[in-house]
Write a protein that holds these residues in place. Structure first.
Motif, mmCIF file in Angstrom:
data_model
loop_
_atom_site.group_PDB
_atom_site.id
_atom_site.type_symbol
_atom_site.label_atom_id
_atom_site.label_comp_id
_atom_site.label_asym_id
_atom_site.label_seq_id
_atom_site.Cartn_x
_atom_site.Cartn_y
_atom_site.Cartn_z
ATOM 1 N N THR A 141 -4.359 1.852 -10.479
ATOM 2 C CA THR A 141 -4.895 0.867 -9.535
ATOM 3 C C THR A 141 -3.854 0.333 -8.567
ATOM 4 O O THR A 141 -4.170 -0.476 -7.691
ATOM 5 C CB THR A 141 -5.520 -0.314 -10.301
ATOM 6 O OG1 THR A 141 -4.552 -0.829 -11.230
ATOM 7 C CG2 THR A 141 -6.757 0.128 -11.053
ATOM 8 N N ASP A 142 -2.580 0.765 -8.709
ATOM 9 C CA ASP A 142 -1.522 0.330 -7.808
ATOM 10 C C ASP A 142 -1.578 1.102 -6.490
ATOM 11 O O ASP A 142 -2.134 2.213 -6.432
ATOM 12 C CB ASP A 142 -0.150 0.556 -8.448
ATOM 13 C CG ASP A 142 0.122 -0.387 -9.606
ATOM 14 O OD1 ASP A 142 -0.544 -1.439 -9.661
ATOM 15 O OD2 ASP A 142 0.985 -0.065 -10.434
ATOM 16 N N SER A 190 3.781 4.198 -1.155
ATOM 17 C CA SER A 190 3.772 3.590 -2.480
ATOM 18 C C SER A 190 4.609 2.318 -2.473
ATOM 19 O O SER A 190 5.598 2.205 -1.752
ATOM 20 C CB SER A 190 4.297 4.568 -3.537
ATOM 21 O OG SER A 190 5.624 4.957 -3.244
ATOM 22 N N ARG A 191 4.205 1.360 -3.271
ATOM 23 C CA ARG A 191 4.888 0.059 -3.291
ATOM 24 C C ARG A 191 5.814 -0.042 -4.491
ATOM 25 O O ARG A 191 5.882 0.847 -5.334
ATOM 26 C CB ARG A 191 3.855 -1.069 -3.312
ATOM 27 C CG ARG A 191 2.907 -1.020 -2.112
ATOM 28 C CD ARG A 191 3.643 -1.175 -0.798
ATOM 29 N NE ARG A 191 2.742 -1.035 0.348
ATOM 30 C CZ ARG A 191 3.128 -1.134 1.612
ATOM 31 N NH1 ARG A 191 4.388 -1.374 1.900
ATOM 32 N NH2 ARG A 191 2.261 -0.987 2.598
ATOM 33 N N GLY A 192 6.512 -1.167 -4.597
ATOM 34 C CA GLY A 192 7.485 -1.341 -5.659
ATOM 35 C C GLY A 192 8.832 -0.785 -5.234
ATOM 36 O O GLY A 192 9.093 -0.538 -4.058
ATOM 37 N N ALA A 233 3.966 2.472 -12.870
ATOM 38 C CA ALA A 233 2.902 2.565 -11.870
ATOM 39 C C ALA A 233 1.569 2.873 -12.534
ATOM 40 O O ALA A 233 1.469 3.745 -13.401
ATOM 41 C CB ALA A 233 3.246 3.644 -10.845
ATOM 42 N N LYS A 234 0.542 2.131 -12.136
ATOM 43 C CA LYS A 234 -0.808 2.302 -12.695
ATOM 44 C C LYS A 234 -1.723 2.908 -11.649
ATOM 45 O O LYS A 234 -1.444 2.872 -10.455
ATOM 46 C CB LYS A 234 -1.346 0.946 -13.163
ATOM 47 C CG LYS A 234 -0.481 0.251 -14.205
ATOM 48 C CD LYS A 234 -1.122 -1.042 -14.676
ATOM 49 C CE LYS A 234 -1.189 -2.103 -13.598
ATOM 50 N NZ LYS A 234 0.157 -2.549 -13.157
ATOM 51 N N LYS A 266 2.478 8.941 -8.045
ATOM 52 C CA LYS A 266 3.008 7.604 -8.291
ATOM 53 C C LYS A 266 3.985 7.173 -7.200
ATOM 54 O O LYS A 266 4.022 6.007 -6.824
ATOM 55 C CB LYS A 266 3.695 7.546 -9.667
ATOM 56 C CG LYS A 266 2.720 7.549 -10.836
ATOM 57 C CD LYS A 266 3.458 7.371 -12.147
ATOM 58 C CE LYS A 266 2.490 7.256 -13.315
ATOM 59 N NZ LYS A 266 3.194 7.063 -14.611
#
Length: 476
Positions: free
Chosen positions: A386-387, A373-375, A383-384, A414
C-alpha cells in the motif's frame, strides 16, 4: 474486451497451476492485456545500458538523460546524470564531518547493437554535485554536440565535445561563473530561439535542493542563456532573467502556439501552476509572458509532454497533479481557459516521468509514465504493497476527447524512481521503445531501455533485466 478478460483468467489459472498464490501475481508477472492495432499483445522487456555493478563505478540517484550522436558515427548515444546521494542531500553536514559533494555524468556510446554500449564517466564529484538534468547541442559550431548539466547542489557546467575522439579524449569544461552560489539548478534545455544558428539555453533555479518554508515564500529565477564567442570563455555567456517564481522547476522550449518559433513553458511547484513565454523577438531574443489558466486541475509542471490529443491542430499539454495524470486542452484563443481532462492515476504511487508516443500504432498519442518510490533511496525491506512504490505503466488513448483512457500496468517494484523517458525505436523493429533512468534503488540504479515486445499470445507484462533485484509487487 472478451479477449482481454480471457487473457486475465488464463494468466491467473496458469499462475495457480504453477503453485503461485494471488499474492505472487505481481504486476510484472500478470499477463498483459494491452494490444496493438493488429491485435498483437504488447509486453515489455528491460535491457540495461549502464549500471554501477557492471561499471564498478559507485553512481546512483539516476535522474535526467538526453540522446544525440556525440561522435558522429551514425549511432545515437546517451548522456545521463546521477545525483549519487542515498539520503537525498549530498551536502550532509554535522559537527565533525562534511560529506563531500558527489555526482556523476555518464555517457553510453552506442553501437550497431542496442545491447552493446561503451560507458564512460564524463564528469564527477563536486563539479557536478547532485546533477539533475542535462541538455545536448552543438554550442561552439564545430558540428559535434556539446553538453550542459544542471546541478542541484552547484551550478551549470558546460562540457565541450573534443570531436572524433570523444570516447578517448577529455572534454574541456567551464563552470558558468554567474551560476555559482546562486541556488539549485533543476532543469536545462537548448533551443535556437532566434533561428540564427547559435543555440541558447534555458534553466530553472528552484533555490534549494530541499526547499523549506522560507524557499516557498520567496521567488527564484528562470533564465535564458545566450552565447557569444568561445563557450569555454566565461564572458561568452550572458544570463538573462525571464521571470521569478516560487520553486520554479521547468523552463522547457516548445512551439506552444505553433507559429514556427520556439516558446518556453515554465512550471512552478510553489504556485502549483504553469505559464508560457511567447517568442516575439527578431532579430533579438524577446519573450512575452502569458498565464495558463487551468480549469479542473493544478499542475506544477515538473515533467510535461506535448501532443495534439484531440486532433484539433492545437498542441495540448500533458502533466501530473497530486491526484493523477491530465491532458490540458489548448483553447482558441490560447489565452482562454485550458480545460483539464483526467487520463488516469497510479495511486497510491505517484506519477513523475512521462512521455507521449503512439505505443500501439493506432494513430493516437498514448502516455508512458513512471512513479517515484518514497522513503529512503535504498531501503526496501519495510515497503508494503500500500506504500508509494516504483511503477511503470502506460495509458491508452481512447481516440476521442470524451473516451476513457485504459491503463496498462507494466511493472511495480519496491524501489524505483523514473524521472525521464525518451521514446525511440531502439531495435529498429517498427514499434516504439523507451530509454530511461532508474533512481531510488542504490546499486540497482542506472540507465535502461524498455523494449516493446509483440506476440500472438498474451505474455507477462514485464521481463526484468536482472534475475535478482528490487522485489516485484502486486497492485494495492
Amino acid at each position: 474486451m472478451f479477449l482481454r478478460t480471457l487473457a486475465t483468467l488464463v494468466g491467473l489459472n496458469l499462475c495457480l497451476a504453477g503453485d503461485l498464490t494471488a499474492q505472487d501475481l505481481t504486476v510484472d508477472n500478470t499477463l498483459s492485456q494491452a494490444q496493438n492495432s493488429n491485435g498483437e499483445y504488447i509486453s515489455w522487456r528491460e535491457h540495461l545500458v549502464d549500471d554501477p555493478i557492471t561499471a564498478q563505478v559507485p553512481f546512483n540517484g539516476s535522474d535526467g538523460l538526453a540522446m544525440a550522436d556525440l561522435d558522429l558515427d551514425g549511432f545515437i548515444d546517451i548522456v545521463s546524470v546521477h545525483e549519487s546521494d542515498s539520503g537525498y542531500d549530498s551536502a550532509r553536514h554535522d559537527d565533525e564531518l562534511v560529506v563531500p559533494l558527489e555526482g556523476h555524468v555518464r555517457i553510453a556510446f552506442a553501437s550497431s547493437s542496442p545491447q552493446q554500449w561503451q560507458n564512460i564517466t564524463l564528469a564527477e564529484g563536486a563539479e557536478v554535485a547532485a546533477p539533475e538534468d542535462v541538455a545536448i547541442a552543438d554550442v561552439n559550431g564545430d558540428g559535434y554536440p556539446d553538453v550542459l548539466v544542471a546541478a542541484e547542489l552547484a551550478h551549470l557546467i558546460y562540457l565541450q565535445n573534443p570531436g572524433p575522439k570523444a570516447r578517448l579524449e577529455p572534454w574541456q569544461r567551464l563552470i558558468l561563473p554567474m551560476t555559482q552560489g546562486q541556488g539549485s539548478y533543476l532543469r536545462v534545455f537548448f533551443a535556437d530561439f532566434d533561428q540564427d544558428g547559435q543555440v541558447e539555453a534555458t534553466t530553472a533555479n528552484k533555490g534549494a535542493q530541499r526547499p523549506g518554508p522560507e524557499d516557498y515564500a520567496r521567488s527564484t529565477p528562470v533564465h535564458i542563456l545566450r552565447v557569444e564567442g568561445d563557450p569555454l570563455t566565461p564572458n561568452a555567456w550572458r544570463l538573462d532573467e525571464l521571470g521569478r517564481y516560487s520553486i520554479p522547476q521547468n523552463a522547457e522550449p516548445v512551439d506552444l502556439d505553433q507559429d514556427g518559433d520556439t516558446d518556453i513553458v515554465v512550471g512552478s511547484r510553489g504556485e502549483q501552476r504553469i505559464a508560457w513565454f511567447e517568442n516575439v523577438g527578431y532579430p533579438e531574443v524577446a519573450f512575452t509572458e502569458h498565464a495558463i489558466g487551468i480549469v479542473g486541475a493544478q499542475i506544477s509542471g515538473f515533467n510535461l509532454a506535448y501532443a495534439d490529443i484531440n486532433q484539433d491542430n492545437r498542441l495540448d499539454i500533458i502533466g501530473a497533479s497530486q491526484d493523477g495524470l491530465y491532458w490540458l486542452q489548448q483553447p482558441s484563443p490560447i489565452d482562454s481557459a485550458w480545460l483539464a481532462h483526467k487520463i488516469g492515476t497510479f495511486l497510491p504511487d505517484s506519477i513523475t516521468g512521462l512521455v507521449a508516443a503512439d505505443i500501439n500504432n493506432d494513430g493516437h498519442m498514448d502516455i508512458l509514465a513512471g512513479s517515484y518510490s518514497r522513503g529512503t533511496r535504498t531501503a526496501e525491506q519495510d515497503a508494503k504493497v500500500t506504500d508509494p512504490l516504483g511503477r511503470l505503466g502506460w495509458f491508452e488513448n481512447p481516440g476521442s476527447a470524451e473516451g476513457k483512457w485504459i491503463r496498462h500496468d507494466i511493472s511495480r517494484r519496491k524501489r524505483g524512481m523514473f524521472d525521464k523517458f525518451i521514446a525511440r525505436d531502439m531495435d529498429a523493429d517498427g514499434d516504439i521503445d523507451f530509454v530511461s533512468t532508474r533512481g531510488n534503488s542504490g546499486e540497482l540504479d542506472g540507465v535502461f531501455w524498455l523494449e516493446q515486445v509483440r506476440s500472438k499470445e498474451a505474455r507477462p507484462a514485464f521481463t526484468a533485466a536482472r534475475t535478482e533485484g528490487s522485489d516485484s509487487m502486486p497492485l494495492p
